[in-house]
Write an enzyme that holds these catalytic residues in place. Structure first.
Site, PDB file in Angstrom:
ATOM      1  N   HIS A   1      33.897  30.383  36.322  1.00  6.33           N
ATOM      2  CA  HIS A   1      34.825  29.766  37.263  1.00  6.33           C
ATOM      3  C   HIS A   1      34.585  30.417  38.629  1.00  6.33           C
ATOM      4  O   HIS A   1      34.156  31.575  38.715  1.00  6.33           O
ATOM      5  CB  HIS A   1      36.269  29.982  36.835  1.00  6.33           C
ATOM      6  CG  HIS A   1      36.670  29.135  35.673  1.00  6.33           C
ATOM      7  ND1 HIS A   1      37.810  29.365  34.955  1.00  6.33           N
ATOM      8  CD2 HIS A   1      36.087  28.057  35.086  1.00  6.33           C
ATOM      9  CE1 HIS A   1      37.915  28.466  33.991  1.00  6.33           C
ATOM     10  NE2 HIS A   1      36.872  27.670  34.059  1.00  6.33           N
TER      11      HIS A   1
ATOM     12  N   HIS B   1      32.970  34.472  32.616  1.00  5.93           N
ATOM     13  CA  HIS B   1      32.774  33.029  32.641  1.00  5.93           C
ATOM     14  C   HIS B   1      32.446  32.653  34.084  1.00  5.93           C
ATOM     15  O   HIS B   1      32.408  33.528  34.939  1.00  5.93           O
ATOM     16  CB  HIS B   1      33.987  32.263  32.083  1.00  5.93           C
ATOM     17  CG  HIS B   1      35.264  32.499  32.811  1.00  5.93           C
ATOM     18  ND1 HIS B   1      35.993  33.665  32.683  1.00  5.93           N
ATOM     19  CD2 HIS B   1      35.954  31.718  33.654  1.00  5.93           C
ATOM     20  CE1 HIS B   1      37.086  33.575  33.434  1.00  5.93           C
ATOM     21  NE2 HIS B   1      37.083  32.414  34.039  1.00  5.93           N
TER      22      HIS B   1
ATOM     23  N   ASP C   1      36.365  31.772  40.860  1.00  5.77           N
ATOM     24  CA  ASP C   1      37.001  33.045  41.175  1.00  5.77           C
ATOM     25  C   ASP C   1      36.315  34.237  40.506  1.00  5.77           C
ATOM     26  O   ASP C   1      36.654  35.381  40.766  1.00  5.77           O
ATOM     27  CB  ASP C   1      38.491  33.021  40.837  1.00  5.77           C
ATOM     28  CG  ASP C   1      38.782  32.737  39.380  1.00  5.77           C
ATOM     29  OD1 ASP C   1      38.185  31.794  38.823  1.00  5.77           O
ATOM     30  OD2 ASP C   1      39.616  33.439  38.784  1.00  5.77           O
ATOM     31  N   HIS C   2      35.319  33.989  39.671  1.00  6.56           N
ATOM     32  CA  HIS C   2      34.576  35.058  39.009  1.00  6.56           C
ATOM     33  C   HIS C   2      33.143  35.194  39.527  1.00  6.56           C
ATOM     34  O   HIS C   2      32.487  36.198  39.242  1.00  6.56           O
ATOM     35  CB  HIS C   2      34.539  34.824  37.499  1.00  6.56           C
ATOM     36  CG  HIS C   2      35.870  35.001  36.868  1.00  6.56           C
ATOM     37  ND1 HIS C   2      36.197  36.095  36.110  1.00  6.56           N
ATOM     38  CD2 HIS C   2      36.981  34.222  36.889  1.00  6.56           C
ATOM     39  CE1 HIS C   2      37.444  35.993  35.682  1.00  6.56           C
ATOM     40  NE2 HIS C   2      37.928  34.860  36.155  1.00  6.56           N
TER      41      HIS C   2
END
Length: 176
Positions: free
Chosen positions: A62, A60, A64-65
Site C-alpha cells: 500500500h 505489503h 503508505d508503506h
C-alpha cells in the site's frame, strides 16, 4: 545491542506528531528498515538512525508503506552510497516495488535487488533470522492480490523476538 526505532506509526494518514509506516532495527552495526512510508528519510534524520540500510522489508505495498522508497534511494545515491541494497516483498509485489525504485529519470549508482518472500520463508542473517508471516488473509477477489506480512527477528543466542512478534521457527534461505 539491539535498537528498535519507530519512524512512523500513524497508518495511512500522518499527523503532526506521527509519520506513516516505518521502523528500523539496528543490531551490531547493521541497519534494517521495515516499510518505507512517505517521509521515512526525514524521520531517519530526526531519530539519528543514519542511512546505512542494506535491506528493506515491505509488509505489503500500500502507498503508505512504499512511497518513501524512491526518495530514500535517491538520497542514499546523493550521499555516495555504492553498496548493493536488497528489497524484500511479499509474493506478488515485485512489479510495484520495481516501479517505485525506477520512478523518475534519476538512477542510483548501486545495485537494487528485489526478492519476493513466501510466508514462513526465513532470511538467514549472521546470528539471527528474519521471518515473514501472513498477518491478514487476502480475499480472493481483492484487486491488488498482495499478501500482508509482518516479520519477526529471531536472535539465535537468546531466541528474543523483535518487531510484530509471533510464530515459530521456519526453514531459512540464503539472502544472496
Amino acid at each position: 545491542m539491539l535498537r528498535v526505532t519507530f519512524l512512523g506509526t500513524a497508518a495511512a494518514r500522518p499527523t503532526v506528531t506521527r509519520n506513516v509506516s516505518g521502523l528500523t532495527v539496528q543490531r551490531e552495526g547493521e541497519l534494517l528498515l521495515f516499510d518505507c512510508g512517505e517521509g521515512t528519510q526525514r524521520q531517519m534524520m530526526r531519530y539519528g538512525t543514519g542511512f546505512t540500510v542494506a535491506d528493506i522489508f515491505f509488509t505489503h505495498v500500500h502507498a503508505d508503506h512504499i512511497l518513501g522508497l524512491t526518495g530514500l534511494l535517491r538520497t542514499m545515491a546523493l550521499q555516495g552510497w555504492t553498496e548493493p541494497i536488497r528489497l524484500w516483498t511479499p509474493v506478488g509485489c515485485r512489479a510495484i516495488v520495481h516501479d517505485a525504485v525506477n520512478l523518475g529519470v534519476e538512477r542510483v549508482g548501486f545495485d537494487v535487488g528485489i526478492r519476493e518472500l513466501e510466508s514462513g520463508q526465513a532470511v538467514a542473517r549472521d546470528g539471527y533470522d528474519i521471518v515473514p508471516y501472513r498477518k491478514i488473509p487476502v480475499p480472493a477477489d481483492y484487486e491488488q492480490a498482495t499478501e500482508k506480512y509482518s516479520a519477526q527477528v529471531e536472535l539465535s543466542k537468546d531466541k528474543q523476538l523483535v518487531n510484530w512478534v509471533a510464530g515459530k521457527p521456519f526453514p531459512t534461505i540464503d539472502p544472496n
